[in-house]
Design a protein around this motif. Structure first.
Motif, mmCIF file in Angstrom:
data_model
loop_
_atom_site.group_PDB
_atom_site.id
_atom_site.type_symbol
_atom_site.label_atom_id
_atom_site.label_comp_id
_atom_site.label_asym_id
_atom_site.label_seq_id
_atom_site.Cartn_x
_atom_site.Cartn_y
_atom_site.Cartn_z
ATOM 1 N N GLU A 135 1.687 6.358 -7.158
ATOM 2 C CA GLU A 135 0.528 7.003 -7.769
ATOM 3 C C GLU A 135 0.333 8.450 -7.323
ATOM 4 N N ARG A 136 0.396 8.719 -6.042
ATOM 5 C CA ARG A 136 0.114 10.069 -5.551
ATOM 6 C C ARG A 136 1.338 10.971 -5.526
ATOM 7 N N ARG B 123 0.841 -1.208 0.000
ATOM 8 C CA ARG B 123 0.000 0.000 0.000
ATOM 9 C C ARG B 123 0.872 1.253 0.000
ATOM 10 N N ILE B 124 1.928 1.259 0.802
ATOM 11 C CA ILE B 124 2.847 2.402 0.833
ATOM 12 C C ILE B 124 3.496 2.582 -0.534
ATOM 13 N N GLN C 163 2.338 1.646 -3.435
ATOM 14 C CA GLN C 163 1.327 2.105 -4.389
ATOM 15 C C GLN C 163 1.076 3.602 -4.236
ATOM 16 N N VAL C 164 0.919 4.078 -3.011
ATOM 17 C CA VAL C 164 0.683 5.502 -2.774
ATOM 18 C C VAL C 164 1.887 6.319 -3.232
ATOM 19 N N ALA C 165 3.089 5.826 -2.953
ATOM 20 C CA ALA C 165 4.293 6.546 -3.369
ATOM 21 C C ALA C 165 4.348 6.693 -4.884
#
Length: 76
Positions: free
Chosen positions: A57-58, A50-51, A53-55
C-alpha cells in the motif's frame, strides 16, 4: 469405631480430591503453555502480514514476475 471409620473415609476422600486438584493444575499449565505458543505464533503471522500490507500500500511493492527474477550464484 464409628469415628475411626469417619476418619478413614475423610482421609481417602481428601487424597482423591488432592489427586484431582493436581491433575487439574497440570491441565491448566498445559493450556497456559499452548496459549503462550499460540500468541507468539499469532504475533509472528500478524507482523509478516502487516509488513506485506505496508509494502503493497505505501511503497507500491509487489512480488516480481518470473521474467523479472534474476538468479545469483554463490562464489563458494
Amino acid at each position: 469405631m464409628l469415628s475411626s471409620l469417619g476418619v478413614v473415609h475423610t482421609t481417602q476422600q481428601s487424597r482423591a480430591l488432592t489427586a484431582q486438584l493436581e491433575q487439574a493444575q497440570r491441565y491448566r499449565d498445559e493450556l497456559r503453555y499452548e496459549q503462550e505458543r499460540l500468541l507468539l505464533e499469532r504475533g509472528a503471522w500478524s507482523a509478516y502480514s502487516r509488513i506485506e500490507q505496508v509494502a503493497r500500500e505505501r511503497l507500491d511493492m509487489r512480488a516480481p514476475t518470473p521474467g523479472e527474477r534474476i538468479l545469483v550464484r554463490s562464489g563458494r
